[in-house]
Design a protein around this motif. Structure first.
Motif, PDB file in Angstrom:
ATOM      1  N   ILE A  83       0.837  -1.206   0.000  1.00 29.45           N
ATOM      2  CA  ILE A  83       0.000   0.000   0.000  1.00 29.45           C
ATOM      3  C   ILE A  83       0.870   1.254   0.000  1.00 29.45           C
ATOM      4  CG2 ILE A  83      -1.683   1.317   1.342  1.00 29.45           C
ATOM      5  CD1 ILE A  83      -2.756  -1.415   2.351  1.00 29.45           C
ATOM      6  N   GLY A  84       1.963   1.218   0.784  1.00 27.33           N
ATOM      7  CA  GLY A  84       2.880   2.364   0.810  1.00 27.33           C
ATOM      8  C   GLY A  84       3.488   2.634  -0.546  1.00 27.33           C
ATOM      9  N   PHE A  85       3.910   1.576  -1.233  1.00 24.85           N
ATOM     10  CA  PHE A  85       4.452   1.745  -2.577  1.00 24.85           C
ATOM     11  C   PHE A  85       3.369   2.245  -3.534  1.00 24.85           C
ATOM     12  CE2 PHE A  85       8.096  -0.944  -1.320  1.00 24.85           C
ATOM     13  CZ  PHE A  85       9.124  -0.205  -1.892  1.00 24.85           C
ATOM     14  N   GLY A  86       2.128   1.805  -3.308  1.00 25.47           N
ATOM     15  CA  GLY A  86       1.032   2.262  -4.147  1.00 25.47           C
ATOM     16  C   GLY A  86       0.801   3.760  -4.014  1.00 25.47           C
ATOM     17  N   LEU A  87       0.797   4.245  -2.769  1.00 25.82           N
ATOM     18  CA  LEU A  87       0.624   5.681  -2.538  1.00 25.82           C
ATOM     19  C   LEU A  87       1.801   6.464  -3.112  1.00 25.82           C
ATOM     20  CD1 LEU A  87      -0.728   5.568   1.134  1.00 25.82           C
ATOM     21  CD2 LEU A  87      -2.027   6.086  -0.939  1.00 25.82           C
ATOM     22  N   MET A  88       3.015   5.920  -2.930  1.00 27.33           N
ATOM     23  CA  MET A  88       4.189   6.583  -3.492  1.00 27.33           C
ATOM     24  C   MET A  88       4.094   6.629  -5.016  1.00 27.33           C
ATOM     25  SD  MET A  88       8.257   5.688  -3.008  1.00 27.33           S
ATOM     26  CE  MET A  88       8.235   4.210  -4.019  1.00 27.33           C
ATOM     27  N   GLY A  89       3.669   5.510  -5.615  1.00 28.03           N
ATOM     28  CA  GLY A  89       3.520   5.467  -7.064  1.00 28.03           C
ATOM     29  C   GLY A  89       2.490   6.461  -7.564  1.00 28.03           C
ATOM     30  N   TYR A  90       1.398   6.600  -6.812  1.00 22.87           N
ATOM     31  CA  TYR A  90       0.346   7.559  -7.188  1.00 22.87           C
ATOM     32  C   TYR A  90       0.896   8.985  -7.199  1.00 22.87           C
ATOM     33  CZ  TYR A  90      -3.893  10.401  -6.757  1.00 22.87           C
ATOM     34  OH  TYR A  90      -4.867  11.347  -6.926  1.00 22.87           O
ATOM     35  N   VAL A  91       1.634   9.338  -6.141  1.00 23.52           N
ATOM     36  CA  VAL A  91       2.207  10.692  -6.053  1.00 23.52           C
ATOM     37  C   VAL A  91       3.218  10.915  -7.175  1.00 23.52           C
ATOM     38  CG1 VAL A  91       3.621  12.224  -4.649  1.00 23.52           C
ATOM     39  CG2 VAL A  91       1.826  10.862  -3.571  1.00 23.52           C
ATOM     40  N   LEU A  92       4.074   9.923  -7.407  1.00 27.31           N
ATOM     41  CA  LEU A  92       5.096  10.069  -8.443  1.00 27.31           C
ATOM     42  C   LEU A  92       4.469  10.216  -9.830  1.00 27.31           C
ATOM     43  CD1 LEU A  92       7.765   7.443  -7.266  1.00 27.31           C
ATOM     44  CD2 LEU A  92       7.883   9.928  -7.073  1.00 27.31           C
ATOM     45  N   ARG A  93       3.404   9.478 -10.080  1.00 32.13           N
ATOM     46  CA  ARG A  93       2.750   9.562 -11.389  1.00 32.13           C
ATOM     47  C   ARG A  93       2.043  10.906 -11.556  1.00 32.13           C
ATOM     48  NH1 ARG A  93       0.212   3.615 -12.489  1.00 32.13           N
ATOM     49  NH2 ARG A  93      -0.333   4.568 -14.478  1.00 32.13           N
ATOM     50  N   LYS A  94       1.520  11.451 -10.471  1.00 33.43           N
ATOM     51  CA  LYS A  94       0.924  12.783 -10.554  1.00 33.43           C
ATOM     52  C   LYS A  94       1.997  13.837 -10.852  1.00 33.43           C
ATOM     53  CE  LYS A  94      -2.878  13.694  -9.633  1.00 33.43           C
ATOM     54  NZ  LYS A  94      -4.075  13.822 -10.498  1.00 33.43           N
ATOM     55  N   LEU A  95       3.230  13.558 -10.405  1.00 31.24           N
ATOM     56  CA  LEU A  95       4.351  14.456 -10.664  1.00 31.24           C
ATOM     57  C   LEU A  95       5.040  14.123 -11.992  1.00 31.24           C
ATOM     58  CD1 LEU A  95       5.936  14.545  -7.088  1.00 31.24           C
ATOM     59  CD2 LEU A  95       4.547  16.329  -8.163  1.00 31.24           C
ATOM     60  N   HIS A  96       4.486  13.142 -12.708  1.00 29.02           N
ATOM     61  CA  HIS A  96       5.030  12.706 -14.004  1.00 29.02           C
ATOM     62  C   HIS A  96       6.452  12.162 -13.876  1.00 29.02           C
ATOM     63  CE1 HIS A  96       1.522  14.447 -15.916  1.00 29.02           C
ATOM     64  NE2 HIS A  96       1.762  15.589 -15.305  1.00 29.02           N
ATOM     65  N   ILE A  97       6.711  11.477 -12.759  1.00 30.71           N
ATOM     66  CA  ILE A  97       7.992  10.790 -12.557  1.00 30.71           C
ATOM     67  C   ILE A  97       7.783   9.321 -12.898  1.00 30.71           C
ATOM     68  CG2 ILE A  97       9.712  10.065 -10.852  1.00 30.71           C
ATOM     69  CD1 ILE A  97       9.214  12.693  -9.389  1.00 30.71           C
ATOM     70  N   PRO A  98       8.532   8.765 -13.838  1.00 32.71           N
ATOM     71  CA  PRO A  98       8.300   7.384 -14.281  1.00 32.71           C
ATOM     72  C   PRO A  98       8.609   6.370 -13.180  1.00 32.71           C
ATOM     73  CG  PRO A  98      10.330   8.239 -15.234  1.00 32.71           C
ATOM     74  CD  PRO A  98       9.671   9.398 -14.548  1.00 32.71           C
ATOM     75  N   LEU A  99       7.895   5.248 -13.223  1.00 29.71           N
ATOM     76  CA  LEU A  99       8.044   4.221 -12.201  1.00 29.71           C
ATOM     77  C   LEU A  99       9.028   3.125 -12.598  1.00 29.71           C
ATOM     78  CD1 LEU A  99       4.290   3.733 -11.181  1.00 29.71           C
ATOM     79  CD2 LEU A  99       5.978   5.317 -10.226  1.00 29.71           C
TER      80      LEU A  99
END
Length: 509
Positions: A419-435
């Protein structure tokens, strides 16, 4: 002849009833996932990895199913592109240019059939290229020492932003984040704890399968519901298929040209299916010129990008299997799967796990034939999926992934990490940072550190060993090109892609 014998041996593995069943399941699931706008093959494979582990599948069955999902998702991406003018993933964007106009003219079924045929040709020719090129590249890579491997891993990071036009700085930030996460755990060389904070579960580091499911599946759930939480999507109706042999013959040369360009794009680390799709469409448009109706529903405008992106998808398996360097986001996820099975991709893979690797290659040949047979008569079934409200569908998909993670580790803490990685991924994608660079950093970081330490041990601390051979110098030269070419070619490609998208939007309006 030896390669042919190994391929025949691979078919003996792939043609068992169990493996055929998993190839069929993977092809169907992949097509369904690919049809959903925004999901794409990387997310599809990431979501189903826990399922493969929880079912206790063998390494062969797991990889056959997931590579079939990969191939199926590349096929499925064209469905929403043609019917909705919404690309299933980035490589399918070029298909919108002629696919949706053709559907608006009442030829949606023909457009879908042509794209399926072109996808099959692209995948088939790329698999032939894989069979020819991979053993040769694996043999060449046996000459690599620790210094050459360190340069190779650096190349993987240098080409991540690549020619696809992604922001190089944000890509670097994501890669560094992945490398930082990779250092968590007990240092194998010294026995020292690094960033464990006396938490026992962190002594062995963070399982990248958990990170993959969190970053891709959980973050995709949040984004998908945010953007498409309505009651389904309005699509073009599907007419009765009236495809003639003349239509197929017309797109055959286009498919062959697109396949060659796509395969070359796929083999180049960091280029990927987006480049294969774009270059194939652009070249075909210039070759046909005024004789074509590109942008107005020309079948060749569908065949070119579909052959290109499917050939590139299979071509990306070449560096992943032979060098252990993923050529695309999805192959990075597949690389994680291999490592989780204690199978190290690289030149020795073709020696130590010959049955496995040739069985997977043979299964891809079979899977592409299955996909062709599925996608033409059963496309109406896959299309119905687009009518399911995402707010019902996506939580079910995420639930399957979560149950798979718990079945794999039996640890509630791992669910919190997911879940923590999911939230981090959500924030990063909103910032347009690739995963993908994060996953690549977690995957390659330990081996990169090991190669560096080994090289410095051999040279008694002399850093010159890192560029002491002709092979390493050649790789470092490519690294420099990978770092600087995006600043030259990236803006050009971004302008071309933006122009293509604007053209597609104008056609829809």
């Amino acid at each position: 002849m030896e390669t042919l014998n190994l391929l025949l041996q691979g078919f003996s593995v792939a043609l068992t009833m169990e493996h055929l069943m998993f190839a069929l399941i993977g092809a169907m699931l992949g097509t369904l996932i690919g049809a959903l706008p925004g999901l794409g093959p990387a997310n599809g494979v990431a979501i189903l990895i826990p399922l493969a582990f929880s079912l206790g599948l063998s390494a062969e069955a797991s990889l056959i199913m997931l590579t079939s999902v990969y191939a199926g998702a590349m096929y499925g991406g064209r469905i929403s592109s043609i019917l909705l003018n919404i690309p299933g993933d980035e490589p399918a964007m070029m298909t919108c240019l002629d696919g949706h106009p053709m559907a608006l003219k009442g030829k949606a079924a023909e457009a879908l059939a042509i794209s399926a045929i072109a996808s099959f040709i692209g995948s088939l020719l790329a698999m032939v290229g894989l069979v020819i090129l991979a053993p040769w590249l694996a043999t060449f890579a046996l000459k690599f020492g620790p210094a050459e491997y360190f340069a190779l891993y650096t190349l993987a990071f240098a080409t991540l932003g690549g020619i696809t036009g992604k922001n190089q700085f944000k890509t670097l930030v994501a890669a560094c984040l992945g490398l930082m996460i990779a250092t968590i755990g007990v240092d194998i060389s010294t026995g020292n704890q690094r960033y464990t904070y006396d938490i026992l579960e962190l002594y062995e580091g963070i399982d990248f399968i958990i990170a993959i499911v969190g970053l891709f599946a959980i973050s995709e759930l949040l984004l998908f519901i945010e953007q498409h939480a309505g009651e389904g999507l309005k699509k073009v109706g599907l007419n009765k298929l009236k495809l003639t042999m003349t239509d197929i013959v017309q797109v055959l040369p286009t498919s062959l040209r697109g396949s060659v360009l796509g395969f070359i794009s796929g083999v180049l680390p960091g280029a990927g299916a987006s480049l294969g799709s774009f270059v194939s469409y652009t070249l075909e448009k210039r070759l046909i010129g005024a004789r074509g109706r590109f942008g107005e529903g020309d079948p060749r405008g569908i065949a070119a990008p579909e052959a290109g992106n499917n050939a590139a998808a299979n071509g990306a398996l070449v560096p992943m299997l032979t060098l252990g360097v993923p050529g695309s986001g999805t192959t990075a996820v597949l690389l994680a799967m291999l490592v989780s099975l204690n199978i190290q991709p690289g030149p020795m893979l073709f020696v130590q796990n010959a049955d496995l690797v040739w069985g997977v290659i043979a299964a891809l040949f079979i899977g592409n034939l299955i996909l062709l047979l599925l996608n033409i008569p059963m496309v109406g079934v896959f299309v119905k999926l687009l009518s399911i409200p995402p707010k019902y569908l996506m939580p079910v998909v995420t639930l399957i992934a979560s149950v798979g993670i718990y079945a794999l580790t039996s640890s509630a803490l791992d669910l919190y990490f997911m879940i923590g990685f999911g939230l981090m991924g959500y924030v990063l994608r909103k910032l347009h940072i690739p995963l993908v660079p994060i996953i690549l950093g977690m995957l390659l970081g330990p081996e990169m550190e090991k190669s560096l330490r080994h090289a410095l041990t051999i040279s008694d601390g002399d850093w010159g060993i890192l560029w002491s051979s002709s092979i390493s110098i050649g790789i470092w030269a490519v690294v420099m090109a990978g770092l600087f070419l995006p600043y030259v070619l990236g803006p050009l490609l971004r302008r071309r892609m933006a122009s293509a998208k604007a053209q597609a939007d104008a056609i829809t309006d």
